[in-house]
Design an enzyme around this catalytic site. Structure first.
Site, mmCIF file in Angstrom:
data_model
loop_
_atom_site.group_PDB
_atom_site.id
_atom_site.type_symbol
_atom_site.label_atom_id
_atom_site.label_comp_id
_atom_site.label_asym_id
_atom_site.label_seq_id
_atom_site.Cartn_x
_atom_site.Cartn_y
_atom_site.Cartn_z
ATOM 1 N N LYS A 207 38.306 26.142 34.021
ATOM 2 C CA LYS A 207 38.889 26.852 32.895
ATOM 3 C C LYS A 207 39.600 25.838 32.025
ATOM 4 O O LYS A 207 39.923 24.727 32.475
ATOM 5 C CB LYS A 207 39.878 27.917 33.366
ATOM 6 C CG LYS A 207 41.102 27.387 34.083
ATOM 7 C CD LYS A 207 42.182 28.451 34.220
ATOM 8 C CE LYS A 207 42.811 28.765 32.882
ATOM 9 N NZ LYS A 207 43.942 29.697 32.980
ATOM 10 N N ASN B 271 41.601 20.103 27.377
ATOM 11 C CA ASN B 271 40.843 18.891 27.689
ATOM 12 C C ASN B 271 41.428 18.093 28.850
ATOM 13 O O ASN B 271 41.246 16.878 28.933
ATOM 14 C CB ASN B 271 40.735 17.997 26.434
ATOM 15 C CG ASN B 271 40.116 18.725 25.270
ATOM 16 O OD1 ASN B 271 39.091 19.396 25.412
ATOM 17 N ND2 ASN B 271 40.745 18.646 24.104
ATOM 18 N N ARG B 272 42.133 18.778 29.722
ATOM 19 C CA ARG B 272 42.734 18.166 30.908
ATOM 20 C C ARG B 272 43.804 17.112 30.568
ATOM 21 O O ARG B 272 44.167 16.284 31.406
ATOM 22 C CB ARG B 272 41.669 17.519 31.809
ATOM 23 C CG ARG B 272 40.668 18.525 32.393
ATOM 24 C CD ARG B 272 41.378 19.520 33.302
ATOM 25 N NE ARG B 272 40.456 20.357 34.047
ATOM 26 C CZ ARG B 272 40.066 21.579 33.643
ATOM 27 N NH1 ARG B 272 40.511 22.081 32.504
ATOM 28 N NH2 ARG B 272 39.246 22.294 34.384
ATOM 29 N N LEU B 273 44.339 17.161 29.348
ATOM 30 C CA LEU B 273 45.418 16.248 28.966
ATOM 31 C C LEU B 273 46.755 16.917 29.267
ATOM 32 O O LEU B 273 47.609 17.121 28.395
ATOM 33 C CB LEU B 273 45.304 15.882 27.480
ATOM 34 C CG LEU B 273 44.000 15.178 27.084
ATOM 35 C CD1 LEU B 273 43.969 14.912 25.576
ATOM 36 C CD2 LEU B 273 43.846 13.869 27.861
ATOM 37 N N HIS B 274 46.958 17.260 30.529
ATOM 38 C CA HIS B 274 48.112 18.047 30.951
ATOM 39 C C HIS B 274 49.422 17.283 30.775
ATOM 40 O O HIS B 274 49.474 16.049 30.886
ATOM 41 C CB HIS B 274 47.963 18.445 32.416
ATOM 42 C CG HIS B 274 46.649 19.068 32.749
ATOM 43 N ND1 HIS B 274 46.138 20.147 32.070
ATOM 44 C CD2 HIS B 274 45.723 18.737 33.704
ATOM 45 C CE1 HIS B 274 44.967 20.484 32.587
ATOM 46 N NE2 HIS B 274 44.685 19.637 33.567
#
Length: 218
Positions: free
Chosen positions: A10, A195-198
């Site tokens: 997700k 974009n998984r740039l948490h």
């Protein structure tokens, strides 16, 4: 047999977690996040937002993780209750450093806490024990947590025995059951981002007992 889970994913779209917008101490941020998560569950009591994983080091030197329930938190630490003779109780006795973590899917957040666990005062454990439902109180006497059982039937018979014993008696807290407080020295706040740039912000307690804030790469 292989089960491919590579398409399970997700994306995250929540607000950013910025250093300029967070409090100086981590407990306030934990409280703010906890209260925000509660707003999603005013009509749903089935979801235990106080559920947390706790990891300890077992006697074989390996990590052991399970889910427990957080029962109190403050600037002093995080409190949960268990059998002192359970696997986690014995592990804490031998190596009191632990790690707890929370995952809240609605707000797309994680919190990871490293700390040192110790037993709370007996009086405080007594007070909490009295608040528990009677069935849970009896269960504390019936179960020798983490010890081998010959069968499910045996466990139910033990419960029935103690339930009958306490029919007309006040149920006191077993000496081997009570609370632990985890006093943190490191707390990570994770906010899901596209974009998984948490966002990952760390509060670390220095030698002078001051919280130092810094950011980690996602």
């Amino acid at each position: 047999m292989i089960f491919d889970l590579s398409n399970y994913r997700k994306n995250y779209y929540n607000d950013s977690l910025l250093e300029s917008l967070v409090p100086k101490e981590p407990f306030q941020l934990f409280h703010d996040w906890f209260q925000q998560e509660k707003l999603f569950h005013k009509t749903n009591n089935d979801y235990e937002i106080n559920a947390m994983s706790i990891s300890t080091i077992g006697k074989d030197g390996g990590p052991e993780t399970r889910i427990v329930l957080l029962k109190e938190y403050s600037e002093k630490g995080f409190i949960f209750y268990t059998n002192y003779y359970s696997f986690k109780g014995k592990s804490i006795q031998n190596f009191p450093k632990v790690c707890i973590s929370f995952y809240w899917k609605n707000t797309e957040r994680q919190i990871i806490v490293k700390g040192v666990a110790s037993k709370i005062r007996k009086e405080k454990s007594d007070k909490y024990f009295k608040k528990r439902p009677k069935g849970n109180q009896v269960g504390c006497w019936a179960s020798k947590q983490s010890s081998p059982l010959p069968s499910k039937k045996y466990m139910l018979k033990q419960y029935e025995k103690w339930d009958n014993f306490f029919k007309r008696k006040t149920i006191s807290r077993p000496f081997y059951w009570g609370g632990y407080i985890i006093k943190p020295y490191n707390m990570e706040f994770w906010q899901g981002q596209p974009n998984r740039l948490h966002d990952r912000l760390i509060y670390n307690l220095d030698k002078e007992k001051n919280w130092i804030l810094y950011r980690l790469s996602p």
